[in-house]
Design an enzyme around this catalytic site. Sequence first.
Site, PDB file in Angstrom:
ATOM      1  N   ASP A 190       1.037  -0.998  -0.503  1.00 37.33           N
ATOM      2  CA  ASP A 190       0.225  -0.522  -0.099  1.00 37.33           C
ATOM      3  C   ASP A 190       1.187   0.735   0.001  1.00 37.33           C
ATOM      4  O   ASP A 190       1.649   1.817   0.313  1.00 37.33           O
ATOM      5  CB  ASP A 190      -0.520  -0.006   1.089  1.00 37.33           C
ATOM      6  CG  ASP A 190      -1.923   1.515   1.137  1.00 37.33           C
ATOM      7  OD1 ASP A 190      -3.096   0.847   0.926  1.00 37.33           O
ATOM      8  OD2 ASP A 190      -1.583   2.142   2.034  1.00 37.33           O
ATOM      9  N   ILE A 191       0.446   1.620  -0.751  1.00 33.70           N
ATOM     10  CA  ILE A 191       0.898   3.961  -1.306  1.00 33.70           C
ATOM     11  C   ILE A 191       0.787   4.460   0.199  1.00 33.70           C
ATOM     12  O   ILE A 191      -0.452   4.952   0.620  1.00 33.70           O
ATOM     13  CB  ILE A 191       1.152   4.335  -1.890  1.00 33.70           C
ATOM     14  CG1 ILE A 191       1.254   4.156  -3.291  1.00 33.70           C
ATOM     15  CG2 ILE A 191       1.830   5.316  -1.752  1.00 33.70           C
ATOM     16  CD1 ILE A 191       0.937   3.845  -4.869  1.00 33.70           C
ATOM     17  N   GLU A 233      -5.093   2.064  -3.751  1.00 35.01           N
ATOM     18  CA  GLU A 233      -3.576   2.384  -4.454  1.00 35.01           C
ATOM     19  C   GLU A 233      -2.867   1.148  -3.113  1.00 35.01           C
ATOM     20  O   GLU A 233      -1.979   0.902  -3.443  1.00 35.01           O
ATOM     21  CB  GLU A 233      -3.033   3.761  -3.097  1.00 35.01           C
ATOM     22  CG  GLU A 233      -3.440   3.698  -2.033  1.00 35.01           C
ATOM     23  CD  GLU A 233      -4.184   4.288  -1.359  1.00 35.01           C
ATOM     24  OE1 GLU A 233      -5.176   4.149  -2.493  1.00 35.01           O
ATOM     25  OE2 GLU A 233      -4.320   4.389   0.029  1.00 35.01           O
TER      26      GLU A 233
END
Length: 314
Positions: A190-191, A233
């Site tokens: 996950d960003i 994301e």
Amino acid sequence: MAEKSPARISGVLRMIFSQIFEMVNVGIVILDKEFKVYKWNRWMETYGKIPAEKIVGASLFTFFPDLNTPSFRRNFKAVTTFGNFAFFSQNLHGHLFPFKATNTLGTDIKYMQQNCTMGPIRDENNIINYVYIMVHDVTEIAVYEQKLLEMNIKDPMTGVYNRRYLESCLEREFEIHKRYKKPLSLIMLDIDFFKRVNDTCGHQCGDSILIECASFIDSNIRTVDILARYGGEEFCCLLPETRIESALSTAERIRKKIEDHTFHVNKTKIKITVSQGVAVLSPEITSPETLLKIADSALYKAKEDGRNRTVTIS
């Protein structure tokens, strides 16, 4: 009016069929029983880039050695011996003649996709002396089918696989693991603070980051690994035949490279980091969904522990 002689009628018919032979929008090759080319129509000249005067009289295998297979010879013999017909489907063979494809709309199709039919040509005594092969170009259909397939399994923005395809691959790999006991690992990525990127730089910038990030991850995994956009994301990497040590090493390599990379969007330099959860199949995990939940829990812990890190839960 004087009646036309049989010879004149025969000559007219030959002229008509000769013109049709050259003008039809289908490839036609006529072979003798020794695989030598007897006729090669204009369509074959155009797409095969081989003039008739060059190939007529020569063995077909001189120009197309890949056709010299037991299967092709067996079909040919069935045609010349029993008068059978043979069909070479594009779905099974792709093509018989490796002609360069055009208008493939960005697909990975290199050669013209062909449906081909092989059949006997009999003389006036019903003797088979020649065999014809008709070649139909079905590349447009194959391209359309491939595009439909890609739309069904790929994320339209990033070009990597979608969540549905990842889950189907996970089920398949889970069954392989149960049967052969081969290791299987999963990275959930996950960003960090991605909402901040969208809020400060705009959603178009966020989309560019997602696209480049997906490409970045894809270039740092093996071709057998499955990368998917899991949502928003969040990305997942399915790593077949990979033990936890190698999965952690891969995850850390991706994390560090993204941390060190500078994304350039509209002359703006952007730095991002990612958090990752890594899980590996073990005897206690009884379903693909459980493996996903464990990777998600590890990702959650990576976020809780301060982000920009890789965590695994055993």
